[in-house]
Design an enzyme around this catalytic site. Sequence first.
Site, PDB file in Angstrom:
ATOM      1  CG  ASN A  59      -9.735 -52.503  28.226  1.00 46.44           C
ATOM      2  OD1 ASN A  59     -10.353 -53.947  27.026  1.00 46.44           O
ATOM      3  ND2 ASN A  59     -10.466 -52.539  29.823  1.00 46.44           N
TER       4      ASN A  59
ATOM      5  CG  HIS B 284      -4.839 -50.137  32.714  1.00 46.45           C
ATOM      6  ND1 HIS B 284      -5.065 -48.783  32.220  1.00 46.45           N
ATOM      7  CD2 HIS B 284      -6.223 -50.068  33.050  1.00 46.45           C
ATOM      8  CE1 HIS B 284      -6.641 -48.584  32.003  1.00 46.45           C
ATOM      9  NE2 HIS B 284      -7.248 -49.724  31.941  1.00 46.45           N
TER      10      HIS B 284
HETATM   11  P1  5GP Z   1     -10.235 -49.485  32.070  1.00 46.10           P
HETATM   12  O1  5GP Z   1     -11.539 -49.500  31.778  1.00 46.10           O
HETATM   13  O2  5GP Z   1      -9.972 -48.142  32.048  1.00 46.10           O
HETATM   14  O3  5GP Z   1      -9.629 -50.827  31.219  1.00 46.10           O
HETATM   15  O4  5GP Z   1      -9.683 -50.116  33.785  1.00 46.10           O
HETATM   16  C1  5GP Z   1      -9.855 -48.510  34.279  1.00 46.10           C
HETATM   17  C2  5GP Z   1      -9.530 -49.557  35.510  1.00 46.10           C
HETATM   18  O5  5GP Z   1      -9.215 -48.757  36.581  1.00 46.10           O
HETATM   19  C3  5GP Z   1     -11.170 -50.375  36.276  1.00 46.10           C
HETATM   20  O6  5GP Z   1     -11.055 -51.336  36.781  1.00 46.10           O
HETATM   21  C4  5GP Z   1     -11.558 -49.258  37.429  1.00 46.10           C
HETATM   22  O7  5GP Z   1     -11.770 -50.551  38.367  1.00 46.10           O
HETATM   23  C5  5GP Z   1     -10.496 -49.192  38.016  1.00 46.10           C
HETATM   24  N1  5GP Z   1      -9.812 -47.686  39.009  1.00 46.10           N
HETATM   25  C6  5GP Z   1     -10.572 -46.687  38.956  1.00 46.10           C
HETATM   26  N2  5GP Z   1     -10.945 -46.134  39.381  1.00 46.10           N
HETATM   27  C7  5GP Z   1      -9.382 -45.957  40.355  1.00 46.10           C
HETATM   28  C8  5GP Z   1      -8.719 -46.062  41.828  1.00 46.10           C
HETATM   29  O8  5GP Z   1      -8.929 -44.537  41.980  1.00 46.10           O
HETATM   30  N3  5GP Z   1      -7.923 -47.245  42.293  1.00 46.10           N
HETATM   31  C9  5GP Z   1      -7.469 -47.923  42.080  1.00 46.10           C
HETATM   32  N4  5GP Z   1      -7.284 -49.197  42.281  1.00 46.10           N
HETATM   33  N5  5GP Z   1      -8.639 -48.810  41.012  1.00 46.10           N
HETATM   34  C10 5GP Z   1      -9.099 -47.167  40.116  1.00 46.10           C
END
Ligand code: 5GP
Length: 113
Positions: free
Chosen positions: A87, A100
């Site tokens: 994303n 990521h």
């Molecule tokens: P984005 O929406 O930025 O592409 O994805 C961020 C991801 O990070 C989400 O899927 C969310 O569930 C994950 N995430 C957020 N905080 C944490 C955390 O403290 N630990 C882990 N393992 N994943 C996290």
Amino acid sequence: MDNCLFCKIIEGSIPSKKVFENDQVLAFYDIQPAAREHVLIIPKKHISTMNDVTDEDDQVMAEIFAAARKIASELGIAESGYRLVNNCNRDSGQVVFHLHFHLLGGEKLGPLN
Ligand code: 5GP
Ligand code: ZN
């Protein structure tokens, strides 16, 4: 990078369930899985978004894709199939501004959008 959640996970000040690690890359389970298998693959170097990747990052990007192949194989989903998702910025819903890739699989996935 101060105040970056994923940099804190790399440092170890925030715990994570690690799946893979080498010099340049870390992979760990997503805290809120969106599929039966949901792993996040990140560079150890802080890069905010896909837009901030430069030619200097060729090696780390290659390592991320190599890690994705290895993890998919180890999770037993390489043949059944998986999705690798990044994303970038507001319209994608990017929440964590440390590059990521979501590795999703272990079940039949829904449409992309
Ligand atoms: P984005 O929406 O930025 O592409 O994805 C961020 C991801 O990070 C989400 O899927 C969310 O569930 C994950 N995430 C957020 N905080 C944490 C955390 O403290 N630990 C882990 N393992 N994943 C996290
Ligand atoms: Zn970071």
